[in-house]
Design an enzyme around this catalytic site. Structure first.
Site, PDB file in Angstrom:
ATOM      1  N   LYS A  93     -32.069 -17.832  20.521  1.00  0.00           N
ATOM      2  CA  LYS A  93     -32.491 -19.217  20.754  1.00  0.00           C
ATOM      3  C   LYS A  93     -33.999 -19.425  20.533  1.00  0.00           C
ATOM      4  CE  LYS A  93     -28.751 -20.442  23.690  1.00  0.00           C
ATOM      5  NZ  LYS A  93     -28.311 -21.321  24.736  1.00  0.00           N
ATOM      6  N   SER A 135     -16.530 -20.948  20.341  1.00  0.00           N
ATOM      7  CA  SER A 135     -16.982 -22.120  19.592  1.00  0.00           C
ATOM      8  C   SER A 135     -16.205 -22.363  18.301  1.00  0.00           C
ATOM      9  CB  SER A 135     -18.480 -22.004  19.285  1.00  0.00           C
ATOM     10  OG  SER A 135     -19.196 -21.923  20.480  1.00  0.00           O
ATOM     11  N   LYS A 137     -12.129  -6.787  -8.846  1.00  0.00           N
ATOM     12  CA  LYS A 137     -12.204  -6.705  -7.373  1.00  0.00           C
ATOM     13  C   LYS A 137     -13.397  -5.839  -6.975  1.00  0.00           C
ATOM     14  CE  LYS A 137     -10.178  -5.056  -3.112  1.00  0.00           C
ATOM     15  NZ  LYS A 137      -9.208  -4.189  -2.437  1.00  0.00           N
ATOM     16  N   HIS A 182     -14.768   0.004  -4.652  1.00  0.00           N
ATOM     17  CA  HIS A 182     -14.998  -0.068  -3.199  1.00  0.00           C
ATOM     18  C   HIS A 182     -16.252   0.702  -2.846  1.00  0.00           C
ATOM     19  CE1 HIS A 182     -10.744  -0.839  -3.829  1.00  0.00           C
ATOM     20  NE2 HIS A 182     -10.783  -1.546  -2.715  1.00  0.00           N
ATOM     21  N   THR A 188     -36.982  -9.640  34.865  1.00  0.00           N
ATOM     22  CA  THR A 188     -38.390  -9.469  34.478  1.00  0.00           C
ATOM     23  C   THR A 188     -39.189 -10.549  35.225  1.00  0.00           C
ATOM     24  OG1 THR A 188     -37.567  -8.810  32.317  1.00  0.00           O
ATOM     25  CG2 THR A 188     -39.927  -9.237  32.462  1.00  0.00           C
ATOM     26  N   ASP A 212     -28.398 -27.689  25.875  1.00  0.00           N
ATOM     27  CA  ASP A 212     -27.778 -26.910  26.961  1.00  0.00           C
ATOM     28  C   ASP A 212     -27.870 -27.626  28.302  1.00  0.00           C
ATOM     29  OD1 ASP A 212     -27.024 -24.831  25.397  1.00  0.00           O
ATOM     30  OD2 ASP A 212     -28.717 -23.533  25.916  1.00  0.00           O
ATOM     31  N   ARG A 251     -14.944 -13.263   3.745  1.00  0.00           N
ATOM     32  CA  ARG A 251     -13.479 -13.310   3.722  1.00  0.00           C
ATOM     33  C   ARG A 251     -12.968 -14.739   3.892  1.00  0.00           C
ATOM     34  NH1 ARG A 251     -11.164  -8.362   4.192  1.00  0.00           N
ATOM     35  NH2 ARG A 251     -12.455  -6.593   4.798  1.00  0.00           N
ATOM     36  N   GLN A 303     -21.997 -29.802  26.167  1.00  0.00           N
ATOM     37  CA  GLN A 303     -22.940 -29.664  25.055  1.00  0.00           C
ATOM     38  C   GLN A 303     -22.191 -29.607  23.717  1.00  0.00           C
ATOM     39  OE1 GLN A 303     -23.627 -26.673  23.307  1.00  0.00           O
ATOM     40  NE2 GLN A 303     -22.264 -25.377  24.516  1.00  0.00           N
ATOM     41  N   ARG A 362       0.857  -1.190   0.000  1.00  0.00           N
ATOM     42  CA  ARG A 362       0.000   0.000   0.000  1.00  0.00           C
ATOM     43  C   ARG A 362       0.890   1.236   0.000  1.00  0.00           C
ATOM     44  NH1 ARG A 362      -5.608  -0.230   1.336  1.00  0.00           N
ATOM     45  NH2 ARG A 362      -5.383   2.010   1.356  1.00  0.00           N
TER      46      ARG A 362
END
Ligand code: NAP
Length: 528
Positions: free
Chosen positions: A315, A268, A171, A144, A409, A353, A209, A502, A56
């Site tokens: 979930k 994960s 590109k 771009h 709650t 879970d 990517r 799990q 660059r």
């Protein structure tokens, strides 16, 4: 636009590629103030395993075209892509256009392998090099978009305009407002007649990517160091190679991931990718920053997108998108795992879970005596009534515990307590709740999770009434709650145990193979 049924690009690899399953190159963008710094970066890029570097020029201070380019192009240990990005295309160069293009032509004459030319000036540049372009030099014509990712029609027109310039390589870099934006770029990669770089910038574009290797992209960019990127959302070369096993991604690689928001903290991908690799399973596992589960599933509906873990806050939404749901997940009202059934493509939802968490708590309490769980008859206090809260409350009920649910709650606590035949209390009441000694506590809220590790869901004073404290949070492993519980004399059970147990179950559902348990434990220990 969906990815269902599209043909996947076939790889075109040379003999001696060391087991690579794709021809997509990893390019290290070099952004340095000085030529000396850039030379150091070039060597580092090679050591890290990049295939080429992007020089660059616009990042260099006091750039002297002839001398500097000669050193950079000639001394580079890897093939070079020379880019001199002007401010009008998101770069740092704000000088005159003639000198800029002169420098690019010079780089070409000096033997650079690729030259990046912005679409806006591509015709002008091509006219200036007519009959002079060395055979080996390839011109990348780039566009771009830092605002969004246009519609597939608009992207198609853009590709056509780029191809019309005579570009050797197309590109397109756009910006992700949603994870589904990458699907349009994948379409382009798959259908393009010309080698194409398609990158969707930003955290929501990360999959572009990585999966460009699956869909036949010409190259992806990987940074030398974490946080030092030339465009938002860029992974490091190390992550591409070691975490995502980039070289092993092929057209037939099965895609998995964890669906959540936020998702950057998730361990994960480390676990599953290492585990997939260890058993030579042809799969990849990605962090999936999803805003709408339904949109995500409708867009990535191809048979190769096969398995997901679900985390906060998706979930319950995940459950709504299932074709079939296992009875426990249905009771709980949330899924933690989704599998696309191979024979008919139906989406199956599970909640695994509770298996992990309850098993770990039972073990810490000395294990079951015959069929009687050590939780049986115990007062089991669950803080939180979200996905994990429901799983723990149902698990506690199943094992014969007396369940108490405390939640911010209160209505949700009440609803869950009713379902599991327990009692509901407010968080304020929990502070003074000690009907008996030796109670068991399970935190299932995100209070105390990274980055807010100074928070805790219950005061240290109140913890003295508990004999065992479990925290579902696993980043960090030692939450403030667990530290204070241990100081108060309680046994502690880490969220990592729930996570690991799990993970074994999910791995087996994803792959149909037995989980490499020791490796999964080791990988988690290394990454927490
Ligand atoms: P969820 O469904 O969104 O539920 C979040 C729960 O946390 C709700 O009860 C919510 O109360 C409560 N909460 C959120 N912010 C709070 C605050 N500032 N003060 C008090 N309560 C608050 O999320 P989830 O999927 O159950 O996950 C919860 C936690 O468990 C996360 O830290 C997650 O990483 C962890 N987890 C760990 C594993 C593992 O394997 N170890 C597995 C699953 C989840 P309201 O109802 O009032 O909103």
């Amino acid at each position: 636009m969906t990815l269902s049924g599209i043909p996947l690009a076939t790889s075109d690899l040379q003999v001696g590629d060391g087991g690579r399953k794709n021809s997509t190159m990893i390019c290290a963008p070099l952004m340095a103030d000085s030529v000396d710094q850039m030379l150091i970066q070039m060597r580092k890029a090679k050591e890290l395993g990049a295939d080429l570097v992007e020089v660059r020029i616009d990042s260099l201070k006091n750039f002297s075209s002839q001398r500097d380019l000669e050193i950079l192009v000639k001394q580079c240990p890897l093939p070079t892509l020379v880019t001199y990005r002007p401010t009008w295309e998101g770069g740092q160069y704000d000088g005159d256009e003639t000198s800029r293009q002169t420098a690019l032509r010079l780089a070409m004459e000096l033997g650079a392998d690729y030259i990046d030319v912005e679409l806006k000036v591509a015709d002008e540049f091509y006219n200036s090099i007519k009959g002079k372009k060395p055979e080996k030099v390839k011109i990348i014509v780039s566009s771009h978009n830092y605002q969004n990712t246009p519609s597939i029609e608009e992207i198609g027109n853009l590709v056509a305009r780029i191809q019309a310039t005579g570009a050797d390589i197309v590109k397109i870099a756009t910006t992700a407002l949603d994870i589904t934006d990458s699907a349009r770029i994948f379409q382009v990669l798959v259908h393009s007649q010309v080698p194409t770089i398609g990158i969707v910038m930003g955290e929501r574009g990360l999959i572009s990517r990585i999966l460009c290797a699956k869909f036949g992209g010409f190259l992806t960019f990987g940074s030398l160091d974490e946080g030092v990127v030339s465009a938002p959302g860029q992974p490091t070369i190390k992550d591409l190679l070691e975490l995502y096993n980039f070289r092993q991604i092929g057209a037939d690689t099965k895609v998995h991931g964890v669906i959540g928001k936020p998702i950057g903290h998730s361990k994960s991908p480390h676990l599953y990718n290492a585990a997939f690799k260890s058993v030579k399973f042809n799969g990849i596992y990605l962090p999936l920053l999803v805003d709408s589960v339904a949109n995500f599933l409708n867009t990535y509906s191809s048979p190769d997108f096969v398995g997901y873990s679900y985390t906060i806050p998706h979930k319950a939404d995940g459950l709504k998108c299932c074709d079939e749901i296992d009875p426990i997940a249905k009771e709980i009202g949330a899924i933690s795992c989704m599998i696309r059934r191979p024979n008919d493509g139906k989406l199956m939802g599970y909640n695994v879970d509770y298996l992990g968490a309850i098993g770990a708590i039972e073990e810490a309490l000395g294990g079951s005596q015959g069929s009687v769980s050590p939780l049986s008859g115990k007062l089991f206090v669950v803080i939180g009534a979200g996905g994990a809260g429901k799983a723990l409350a149902y698990g506690g009920m199943e094992k014969g515990a007396r369940v108490v649910v405390a939640n911010r709650t209160y209505e949700k606590a009440k609803e869950l307590a009713n379902k599991v035949g327990g009692e509901a209390i407010t968080l304020a009441e929990l502070e003074d709740f000690h009907p008996e000694e030796g109670m068991i506590l399970a935190n299932t809220t995100s209070v105390g999770m990274k980055p807010k590790t100074d928070l805790t869901p219950l005061s240290k004073k109140a913890l003295s009434y508990y004999s065992l404290v479990f925290d579902a949070i696993y980043t960090p492993k030692w939450t403030r709650l667990l530290q204070e519980a241990q100081e108060s004399g309680a046994k502690v059970v880490f969220g990592t145990e729930m996570f690991i147990n799990q993970a074994f179950v999910q791995f087996e559902r994803f792959t149909g193979l037995p989980a490499p348990k020791a490796l999964i434990r080791e990988t988690l220990a290394k990454n927490t």
